[in-house]
Design a protein around this motif. Structure first.
Motif, PDB file in Angstrom:
ATOM      1  N   UNK A  20      25.362 -25.629  12.139  1.00  7.72           N
ATOM      2  CA  UNK A  20      25.486 -27.020  12.551  1.00  7.72           C
ATOM      3  C   UNK A  20      26.715 -27.155  13.440  1.00  7.72           C
ATOM      4  N   UNK A  21      26.540 -27.645  14.657  1.00  4.95           N
ATOM      5  CA  UNK A  21      27.661 -27.834  15.578  1.00  4.95           C
ATOM      6  C   UNK A  21      27.800 -29.314  15.911  1.00  4.95           C
ATOM      7  N   UNK A  22      29.032 -29.739  16.113  1.00  2.00           N
ATOM      8  CA  UNK A  22      29.302 -31.112  16.528  1.00  2.00           C
ATOM      9  C   UNK A  22      30.075 -31.056  17.845  1.00  2.00           C
ATOM     10  N   UNK A  81      29.073 -22.068  24.010  1.00  2.00           N
ATOM     11  CA  UNK A  81      28.464 -22.303  25.322  1.00  2.00           C
ATOM     12  C   UNK A  81      27.127 -23.024  25.185  1.00  2.00           C
ATOM     13  N   UNK A  82      26.315 -22.615  24.217  1.00  2.00           N
ATOM     14  CA  UNK A  82      24.996 -23.226  24.052  1.00  2.00           C
ATOM     15  C   UNK A  82      25.111 -24.673  23.596  1.00  2.00           C
ATOM     16  N   UNK A  83      26.022 -24.947  22.660  1.00  2.00           N
ATOM     17  CA  UNK A  83      26.177 -26.315  22.156  1.00  2.00           C
ATOM     18  C   UNK A  83      26.701 -27.249  23.238  1.00  2.00           C
ATOM     19  N   UNK A 113      25.225 -33.817  17.512  1.00  2.00           N
ATOM     20  CA  UNK A 113      25.045 -32.664  16.642  1.00  2.00           C
ATOM     21  C   UNK A 113      23.915 -31.790  17.160  1.00  2.00           C
ATOM     22  N   UNK A 114      24.155 -30.492  17.222  1.00  2.00           N
ATOM     23  CA  UNK A 114      23.141 -29.536  17.665  1.00  2.00           C
ATOM     24  C   UNK A 114      23.000 -28.470  16.583  1.00  2.00           C
ATOM     25  N   UNK A 115      21.799 -28.334  16.059  1.00  2.00           N
ATOM     26  CA  UNK A 115      21.525 -27.357  15.010  1.00  2.00           C
ATOM     27  C   UNK A 115      20.928 -26.092  15.604  1.00  2.00           C
ATOM     28  N   UNK A 128      18.787 -19.718  18.013  1.00  2.00           N
ATOM     29  CA  UNK A 128      17.622 -20.533  18.346  1.00  2.00           C
ATOM     30  C   UNK A 128      17.971 -21.989  18.086  1.00  2.00           C
ATOM     31  N   UNK A 129      17.927 -22.820  19.133  1.00  2.00           N
ATOM     32  CA  UNK A 129      18.222 -24.242  18.977  1.00  2.00           C
ATOM     33  C   UNK A 129      17.066 -24.917  18.236  1.00  2.00           C
ATOM     34  N   UNK A 130      17.415 -25.672  17.181  1.00  2.00           N
ATOM     35  CA  UNK A 130      16.399 -26.345  16.373  1.00  2.00           C
ATOM     36  C   UNK A 130      16.219 -27.798  16.780  1.00  2.00           C
ATOM     37  N   UNK A 131      17.310 -28.553  16.804  1.00  2.00           N
ATOM     38  CA  UNK A 131      17.207 -29.987  17.058  1.00  2.00           C
ATOM     39  C   UNK A 131      18.587 -30.536  17.380  1.00  2.00           C
TER      40      UNK A 131
END
Length: 210
Positions: A20-22, A81-83, A113-115, A128-131
């Motif tokens: 979980x990223x913010x 980088x992805x978030x 938030x990027x999961x 793998x980006x979820x949502x």
């Protein structure tokens, strides 16, 4: 892809790792990763928010068998980088919307938030980006921040960044709808004045040259 280090033992039990990223909107509308929290669960069941206590990325990767510090740092860099790229894409799309489409003149995304799911594909670890979401990731990251403080860890950037966002919002609210008079608006190099005035909701009633 980040290859699994040679000789690294696989986890004793099949586990799934949800990251979980913010990401916050920093000064200059630049995305900035401010917190990461991981949830570890059984591989055959989805790892949901609130289903497990959050833990740090480094320790979670070690549970996955990523024992080399360089490999863990490479994954952390790719995650950041992805978030941040995800939020940058959202901000770019949001900038093209009219105020009505965004939901109002002051409506905008200040944190996101990027999961991610960490998966092992052909002996390589893939993110793998979820949502995307806001509240659930914020709750998880605030819980991780609070747990770290309780264990004696130094405070992270999350409280400071959230406070900066709220203060900036408050300053914009104070000047929104006010009338201003510009004296000597300058040339093309000063065009940012008009962009900022529009963003702050200011009304420019008159212009007097010098």
């Amino acid at each position: 892809p980040v290859p699994r280090p040679p000789g690294s033992p696989a986890p004793r039990l099949p586990v799934a790792l949800r990251i979980c990223t913010l990401v916050c909107r920093s000064w200059g509308d630049r995305p900035q990763l401010c917190q990461v929290a991981c949830g570890v669960g059984r591989a055959e069941a989805p790892v949901r928010h609130g289903a497990a206590l959050p833990q740090g990325l480094d320790s979670s990767l070690q549970q996955w068998g990523v024992v080399a510090p360089g490999q863990r740092q490479a994954l952390a860099t790719r995650l950041q980088e992805a978030a941040e790229a995800t939020m940058a894409a959202l901000l770019a799309a949001e900038a093209e919307l009219s105020p009505q489409q965004r939901g109002g003149a002051r409506a905008r995304t200040d944190f996101l938030g990027v999961d991610f799911l960490l998966a092992c594909v052909d002996d390589a670890l893939e993110l793998v980006a979820l949502s995307t979401n806001s509240q659930r990731c914020l709750e998880t990251c605030l819980l991780a921040e609070g747990m770290g403080r309780a264990m004696g860890e130094p405070p992270g950037d999350l409280p400071r960044l959230l406070a900066e966002i709220l203060l900036h919002r408050a300053q914009c609210h104070l000047v929104e709808g006010k009338d201003i008079l510009l004296i000597g608006a300058g040339g093309v190099s000063k065009s940012f004045v008009w962009e900022a005035a529009r963003g702050y909701g200011l009304r420019v009633r008159g212009l007097v040259g010098t």
